[in-house]
Design a protein around this motif. Structure first.
Motif, PDB file in Angstrom:
ATOM      1  N   LEU A  42       0.890  -1.319   0.027  1.00 38.84           N
ATOM      2  CA  LEU A  42      -0.055   0.079  -0.075  1.00 38.84           C
ATOM      3  C   LEU A  42       0.636   1.030  -0.017  1.00 38.84           C
ATOM      4  N   ALA A  43       1.911   1.251   0.622  1.00 41.33           N
ATOM      5  CA  ALA A  43       2.943   2.353   0.905  1.00 41.33           C
ATOM      6  C   ALA A  43       3.415   2.845  -0.585  1.00 41.33           C
ATOM      7  N   GLN A  44       3.902   1.414  -1.260  1.00 41.15           N
ATOM      8  CA  GLN A  44       4.499   1.730  -2.551  1.00 41.15           C
ATOM      9  C   GLN A  44       3.491   1.992  -3.383  1.00 41.15           C
ATOM     10  N   THR A  45       2.111   1.582  -3.443  1.00 40.11           N
ATOM     11  CA  THR A  45       1.085   2.117  -4.471  1.00 40.11           C
ATOM     12  C   THR A  45       0.778   3.434  -4.275  1.00 40.11           C
ATOM     13  N   ILE A 105      11.153   2.749   1.049  1.00 42.27           N
ATOM     14  CA  ILE A 105      10.145   3.394   0.530  1.00 42.27           C
ATOM     15  C   ILE A 105       9.936   4.667   1.427  1.00 42.27           C
ATOM     16  N   LEU A 106      10.111   4.569   2.766  1.00 47.37           N
ATOM     17  CA  LEU A 106      10.177   5.909   3.749  1.00 47.37           C
ATOM     18  C   LEU A 106      11.118   6.679   3.169  1.00 47.37           C
ATOM     19  N   TYR A 107      12.240   6.329   2.797  1.00 43.52           N
ATOM     20  CA  TYR A 107      13.184   7.246   2.486  1.00 43.52           C
ATOM     21  C   TYR A 107      12.626   7.989   1.106  1.00 43.52           C
ATOM     22  N   LYS A 108      12.340   7.323   0.291  1.00 45.39           N
ATOM     23  CA  LYS A 108      11.695   8.054  -0.941  1.00 45.39           C
ATOM     24  C   LYS A 108      10.499   9.046  -0.836  1.00 45.39           C
ATOM     25  N   VAL A 109       9.716   8.416  -0.007  1.00 44.34           N
ATOM     26  CA  VAL A 109       8.432   9.458   0.422  1.00 44.34           C
ATOM     27  C   VAL A 109       9.090  10.697   1.065  1.00 44.34           C
ATOM     28  N   ASN A 110       9.909  10.569   1.977  1.00 45.90           N
ATOM     29  CA  ASN A 110      10.536  11.869   2.872  1.00 45.90           C
ATOM     30  C   ASN A 110      11.263  12.679   1.746  1.00 45.90           C
ATOM     31  N   LYS A 111      11.978  12.051   0.877  1.00 42.38           N
ATOM     32  CA  LYS A 111      12.559  12.882   0.013  1.00 42.38           C
ATOM     33  C   LYS A 111      11.949  13.611  -1.069  1.00 42.38           C
ATOM     34  N   ALA A 112      10.867  12.854  -1.641  1.00 41.45           N
ATOM     35  CA  ALA A 112       9.834  13.536  -2.246  1.00 41.45           C
ATOM     36  C   ALA A 112       9.148  14.613  -1.661  1.00 41.45           C
ATOM     37  N   SER A 113       8.839  14.319  -0.231  1.00 32.54           N
ATOM     38  CA  SER A 113       8.214  15.539   0.579  1.00 32.54           C
ATOM     39  C   SER A 113       9.105  16.568   1.060  1.00 32.54           C
ATOM     40  N   GLU A 114      10.427  16.511   0.539  1.00 33.26           N
ATOM     41  CA  GLU A 114      11.240  17.384   0.922  1.00 33.26           C
ATOM     42  C   GLU A 114      11.714  17.221   2.641  1.00 33.26           C
TER      43      GLU A 114
END
Length: 687
Positions: free
Chosen positions: A304-307, A343-352
């Motif tokens: 779900l996180a990846q989706t 995925i948490l790294y990618k999400v936080n990076k995308a959210s700056e």
């Protein structure tokens, strides 16, 4: 409950470990309530009887109830397993105790305590062995192998799976054989050996389709679909998982439906179709609400996180990723941890949120180093390579030796058949000549009537005994050989199957050869008498030669042979006759000596003779048989400690041979303590 669970669908992913123990009993919530209520009613009825806690039916019902709780209420699972174990111990009900250990091991597995799970699965295995309960034995093997897989002890896991396959084959349990085929395919999948993975899964499917087991067939299809995803064959994966979904819906197996929904979602994720992936993941999430299995929420939340990350809904993506990480830490498992942190790294990076992103990246690096599986993978590959090498070597030998083996087998059987017929013809001709001579003498000389009648009767008895021995001890094995090769010629028996009979054929040939030798010797002594030609003979060399000739039989039973005969033991005898005596006595001792026993041959000097003895620590001889053991009128067949069969002629031959050489023979024995056969042989200077 154990079942497959997802890892990351972006990279080569997931460990789909599963076992058909508790999960085969899980159903939809509605069906589960119906079954649970029926069990509870049965428990209520049995509680109205006296001493119900000592009733095995009550204990079995508790175990059934625990299995129904396995997917929905882990706390009840622990309480019920403890109760069934205690009650079973009180009444020494080992089956109930073993089932309780299985359920308790499943509880600890589900909460992530692999060490405790392994401990109780081993206890279940030992209890099942003590009562030879094959179903529980196979179940515990599968559970144990799975826990080793969770611990990344892949070599141990493979060993347990292979043991399970052998047991399932031995007891012709196709359901469990199929289960172990699927389980072992998991190990190959983890090594990215997808060709082998698909091979084992298809072998399992053949069994499932033949047996009609829809549950295992649907599970096999699910894992096959995952493998198709791994090799990039999304079309085959989609059609295969659709069949699995249909099967699980018909069977109302909700825990397995969540797994198939997640595979469907994975296929869409591979196509970057995040909207359709979310539809299937939400279906799985709704079913998970009624399933008390935190372990399997990890891969769901990760997907779900990846989706949501693919849909650029970073808030929900982070929420699901965080939930997955919390459960992973709570269960103290590293499974999926690297994908969650990624995925948490990618999400936080995308959210700056760069500080948070950096923290997750550092954790990811640390975890990646920690979960290095090179040693275990290497160990598994070595073991797998050894197995493959052995299989290839055996196949090579079979293919190259096939013609030679068949030719040698035909020669052996032909020789045996010819020998048997020759013996029969010789005996018949000799008996006919004897009878004709006796009849002629009866006509010519009435005074010799009594003597001639006795001689004729003895000859007929000899013929009857020989025919009886031939019919029972030669005809049976020869007919078996003929039947075996008839099957081979008709292609009803493969060369591989034929090879499995060769050790037994060799053993039977040795037995027949020994029997023929005794028959010829005894028949000659009865018909024409033996010509004794004494000479100077070294008994030590004679004993050593017989030990060497019979070493194969001794090695099969791990029997130690000891020659204490000194070089100075020189006798005056017919070497061939005394050789037969020693061989028969040693063969007899091997027959009636248990495994790891000892046979000793020695000599004691007297003024005129050497007194030889053959001593064993075998089963001994009862007192009522000691008086008739050398009786020429009695011929009985006895079976050794491994069902070795003899004609009963050996000791009669020994007596005749010893007496022909001017000696005597006797035996001393104590039941279950062993026997010692003595015989005397003259010294050279006395003759």
């Amino acid at each position: 409950m154990e079942r497959p669970y997802l890892k990351n669908q972006i990279k080569p992913f997931y460990l789909f470990v599963w076992i058909l123990l508790v999960c085969l009993f899980t159903t939809s919530l509605f069906a589960q309530d119906r079954i649970k209520n029926a069990i509870l009613q049965d428990l209520k009825n049995i509680k109205e009887t006296q001493n119900f806690e000592k009733d095995t039916t009550y204990i079995n019902l508790l175990n059934e109830l625990a299995r129904e709780y396995s997917a929905y209420n882990l706390d009840s699972l622990l309480i019920l397993s403890n109760k069934t174990i205690d009650l079973s111990k009180d009444i020494k009900y080992r089956k109930g105790e073993a089932q309780g250990y299985l359920i308790k091991g499943g509880y600890y597995s589900d909460i992530g305590d692999q060490d405790q799970a392994i401990f109780f699965f081993i206890k279940a295995n030992l209890a099942a062995r003590s009562i030879n309960d094959i179903k529980i034995l196979l179940q515990s093997k599968s559970e144990l192998a799975t826990e080793y897989m969770y611990q990344e002890e892949y070599a141990k896991s493979l060993k347990e799976f292979l043991d399970g396959i052998e047991i399932a084959k031995q007891y012709k349990n196709e359901s469990w054989l199929s289960t172990f085929y699927v389980n072992i395919s998991v190990l190959y999948s983890m090594q990215k050996e997808y060709k082998q993975t698909i091979l084992f899964l298809k072998k399992a499917m053949e069994i499932n389709e033949r047996s009609g087991d829809q549950k295992i067939l649907a599970i096999t299809l699910s894992n096959l679909a995952f493998t198709y995803i791994e090799i990039g064959n999304l079309e085959s994966a989609d059609s295969t998982i659709n069949e699995a979904v249909k099967g699980f819906k018909e069977l109302e197996l909700d825990p397995w439906l969540t797994y198939t929904y997640e595979i469907k979602a994975t296929i869409y994720l591979k196509k970057n179709d995040f909207s359709n992936a979310l539809v299937w993941l939400k279906k799985s999430e709704r079913l998970h609400e009624n399933i008390d299995q935190k372990r399997y929420k990890i891969p769901l939340y990760l997907l779900l996180a990846q989706t949501y990350y693919g849909l650029e809904n970073y808030e929900l993506s982070e929420n699901y990723g965080t939930n997955a990480l919390e459960i992973s830490k709570e269960l103290n498992t590293l499974e999926n941890r690297d994908e969650i942190l990624e995925i948490l790294y990618k999400v936080n990076k995308a959210s700056e949120n760069y500080n948070e992103a950096l923290t997750y990246l550092e954790d990811l690096k640390a975890i990646s180093d920690t979960i290095n599986k090179n040693n275990n993978i290497k160990e598994l590959r070595i073991l797998k390579s050894n197995l493959e090498f052995e299989q290839e070597r055996e196949q090579y030998i079979l293919e190259n030796e096939q013609k030679n083996v068949i030719q040698r087998s035909y020669i052996y059987i032909s020789v045996l058949i010819i020998l048997a017929f020759l013996i029969i013809i010789i005996i018949l001709k000799k008996n006919n000549k004897t009878q004709n001579a006796l009849n002629q003498k009866l006509i010519e000389n009435a005074e010799a009537l009594t003597k001639n009648e006795a001689h004729l009767r003895e000859a007929n008895d000899t013929k009857s005994k020989l025919f009886s021995i031939i019919a029972h001890d030669l005809k049976g094995p020869i007919n078996s050989f003929k039947s075996l090769f008839d099957l081979f010629n008709k292609s009803e028996l493969s060369s591989e199957d034929l090879m499995t009979f060769m050790p037994q054929i060799s053993e039977n040939i040795d037995s027949i050869a020994f029997t023929l030798n005794n028959l010829l010797t005894w028949g000659q002594s009865q018909m024409n008498g033996l010509s004794t030609k004494p000479n100077v003979t070294s008994m030590k060399n004679l004993v050593e030669e017989n030990f060497r000739l019979l070493s194969k039989q001794a090695e099969l039973k791990l029997i130690t042979t000891v020659n204490t005969v000194d070089k100075r033991v020189i006798t005056w005898c017919d070497v061939n006759q005394i050789d037969i005596v020693i061989r028969n006595l040693v063969s007899n001792a091997l027959k009636f000596t248990r495994e790891n026993g000892t046979i000793t041959i020695g000599a004691k000097e007297t003024p005129e003779y050497w007194e030889m003895f053959v001593k064993d620590d075998g089963v001994g001889i009862s007192k009522d048989k000691l008086t008739s053991i050398f009786n020429a009128d009695e011929t009985t067949t006895s079976f050794g400690t491994r069902n070795e069969k003899g004609t009963g002629l050996g000791l009669k031959i020994c007596k005749e041979m010893v007496q022909n050489n001017g000696g005597d023979i006797w035996v001393e024995s104590e039941l279950n303590q062993g026997s010692t056969f003595f015989f005397t042989v003259p010294k050279p200077e006395k003759l």
